[in-house]
Design a protein around this motif. Structure first.
Motif, short mmCIF file in Angstrom:
data_model
loop_
_atom_site.label_atom_id
_atom_site.label_comp_id
_atom_site.label_asym_id
_atom_site.label_seq_id
_atom_site.Cartn_x
_atom_site.Cartn_y
_atom_site.Cartn_z
N ARG A 51 -2.57 -18.87 -10.28
CA ARG A 51 -1.84 -19.31 -11.48
C ARG A 51 -2.81 -19.43 -12.65
O ARG A 51 -3.14 -20.50 -13.10
N ARG A 52 -3.27 -18.30 -13.09
CA ARG A 52 -4.24 -18.28 -14.19
C ARG A 52 -3.52 -18.11 -15.51
O ARG A 52 -2.34 -17.80 -15.55
N GLU A 53 -4.26 -18.30 -16.57
CA GLU A 53 -3.67 -18.11 -17.91
C GLU A 53 -3.26 -16.65 -18.05
O GLU A 53 -4.01 -15.74 -17.66
N PRO A 54 -2.10 -16.39 -18.62
CA PRO A 54 -1.67 -15.01 -18.80
C PRO A 54 -2.59 -14.26 -19.75
O PRO A 54 -3.12 -14.84 -20.69
N ARG A 55 -2.79 -13.00 -19.45
CA ARG A 55 -3.62 -12.15 -20.30
C ARG A 55 -2.74 -11.39 -21.29
O ARG A 55 -1.61 -11.07 -21.00
N ALA A 56 -3.31 -11.13 -22.44
CA ALA A 56 -2.57 -10.34 -23.43
C ALA A 56 -2.38 -8.93 -22.91
O ALA A 56 -3.28 -8.38 -22.28
N PRO A 57 -1.20 -8.33 -23.13
CA PRO A 57 -0.96 -6.98 -22.63
C PRO A 57 -1.83 -5.96 -23.34
O PRO A 57 -2.34 -6.11 -24.38
N GLU B 70 3.24 -3.12 -14.73
CA GLU B 70 3.62 -2.46 -15.99
C GLU B 70 4.45 -3.38 -16.88
O GLU B 70 4.37 -3.30 -18.11
N GLU B 71 5.24 -4.26 -16.27
CA GLU B 71 6.09 -5.19 -17.01
C GLU B 71 5.33 -6.43 -17.48
O GLU B 71 5.91 -7.32 -18.08
N GLY B 72 4.03 -6.50 -17.14
CA GLY B 72 3.21 -7.61 -17.61
C GLY B 72 3.08 -8.79 -16.66
O GLY B 72 2.52 -9.81 -17.03
N TRP B 73 3.59 -8.67 -15.45
CA TRP B 73 3.46 -9.75 -14.47
C TRP B 73 2.06 -9.74 -13.86
O TRP B 73 1.42 -8.69 -13.75
N SER C 268 0.79 -1.22 0.00
CA SER C 268 0.00 0.00 0.00
C SER C 268 0.83 1.27 0.00
O SER C 268 0.30 2.36 -0.22
N ARG C 269 2.14 1.16 0.23
CA ARG C 269 2.96 2.37 0.23
C ARG C 269 4.43 2.05 0.00
O ARG C 269 4.83 0.89 0.04
N GLY C 270 5.18 3.07 -0.26
CA GLY C 270 6.62 2.96 -0.38
C GLY C 270 7.09 1.97 -1.43
O GLY C 270 6.56 1.91 -2.53
N LEU C 271 8.10 1.21 -1.06
CA LEU C 271 8.73 0.26 -1.97
C LEU C 271 7.74 -0.80 -2.45
O LEU C 271 7.73 -1.16 -3.63
N GLY C 272 6.90 -1.30 -1.56
CA GLY C 272 5.91 -2.30 -1.95
C GLY C 272 4.98 -1.80 -3.03
O GLY C 272 4.72 -2.48 -4.02
N LYS C 273 4.48 -0.58 -2.87
CA LYS C 273 3.58 0.01 -3.87
C LYS C 273 4.30 0.20 -5.20
O LYS C 273 3.74 -0.07 -6.27
N ALA C 274 5.55 0.64 -5.13
CA ALA C 274 6.34 0.83 -6.36
C ALA C 274 6.59 -0.50 -7.06
O ALA C 274 6.54 -0.58 -8.29
N LEU C 275 6.85 -1.55 -6.29
CA LEU C 275 7.07 -2.87 -6.88
C LEU C 275 5.81 -3.39 -7.58
O LEU C 275 5.89 -3.95 -8.68
N VAL C 276 4.66 -3.20 -6.94
CA VAL C 276 3.40 -3.62 -7.56
C VAL C 276 3.23 -2.92 -8.91
O VAL C 276 2.94 -3.57 -9.92
N ALA C 277 3.42 -1.62 -8.93
CA ALA C 277 3.26 -0.86 -10.17
C ALA C 277 4.24 -1.32 -11.24
O ALA C 277 3.86 -1.53 -12.40
N ARG C 278 5.47 -1.53 -10.86
CA ARG C 278 6.50 -1.93 -11.82
C ARG C 278 6.24 -3.32 -12.39
O ARG C 278 6.31 -3.54 -13.60
N PHE C 279 5.93 -4.28 -11.51
CA PHE C 279 5.64 -5.63 -11.99
C PHE C 279 4.43 -5.61 -12.93
O PHE C 279 4.45 -6.24 -13.99
N LEU D 128 -5.10 0.06 -5.59
CA LEU D 128 -4.19 -0.71 -6.43
C LEU D 128 -4.89 -1.24 -7.67
O LEU D 128 -4.62 -2.34 -8.12
N ALA D 129 -5.77 -0.46 -8.22
CA ALA D 129 -6.56 -0.91 -9.37
C ALA D 129 -5.67 -1.08 -10.61
O ALA D 129 -5.06 -0.13 -11.08
N HIS D 130 -5.59 -2.30 -11.07
CA HIS D 130 -4.88 -2.63 -12.31
C HIS D 130 -5.37 -4.01 -12.71
O HIS D 130 -5.61 -4.86 -11.85
#
Length: 81
Positions: free
Chosen positions: A75-81, A28-31, A15-26, A46-48
């Motif tokens: 472990r669901r099927e990956p979604r198209a970006p 954005e990278e398609g994880w 919800s904040r700091g490094l954790g929030k930044a990691l969520v956004a980065r992952f 954390l809507a995404h």
């Protein structure tokens, strides 16, 4: 070899700091991301489409087990970006 679209990240303290930044980065990278937060308000921020927010305190042993179960079932099927 698996692509990043097939990968799952579990982030606590999301919800904040490094954790929030990691969520956004992952995300954005398609994880796919399981983001652990302590309040429903934090979860709603954390809507995404690649983020599953979980309201759980991992300091509680039961909370850690619940988070592990959720991450394992995500472990669901990956979604198209």
């Amino acid at each position: 070899m698996r692509s990043q679209r097939d990968r799952l990240a579990v982030v606590t303290g999301a919800s904040r700091g490094l954790g929030k930044a990691l969520v956004a980065r992952f995300a954005e990278e398609g994880w796919s991301v399981v983001a652990c937060v302590r309040t429903p308000v934090a979860a709603s921020m954390l809507a995404h489409d690649r983020v599953t927010a979980v309201v759980q305190d991992v300091r509680d042993p039961i909370g850690a087990v619940v988070l592990e179960a959720i991450a394992g079932s995500d472990r669901r099927e990956p979604r198209a970006p």
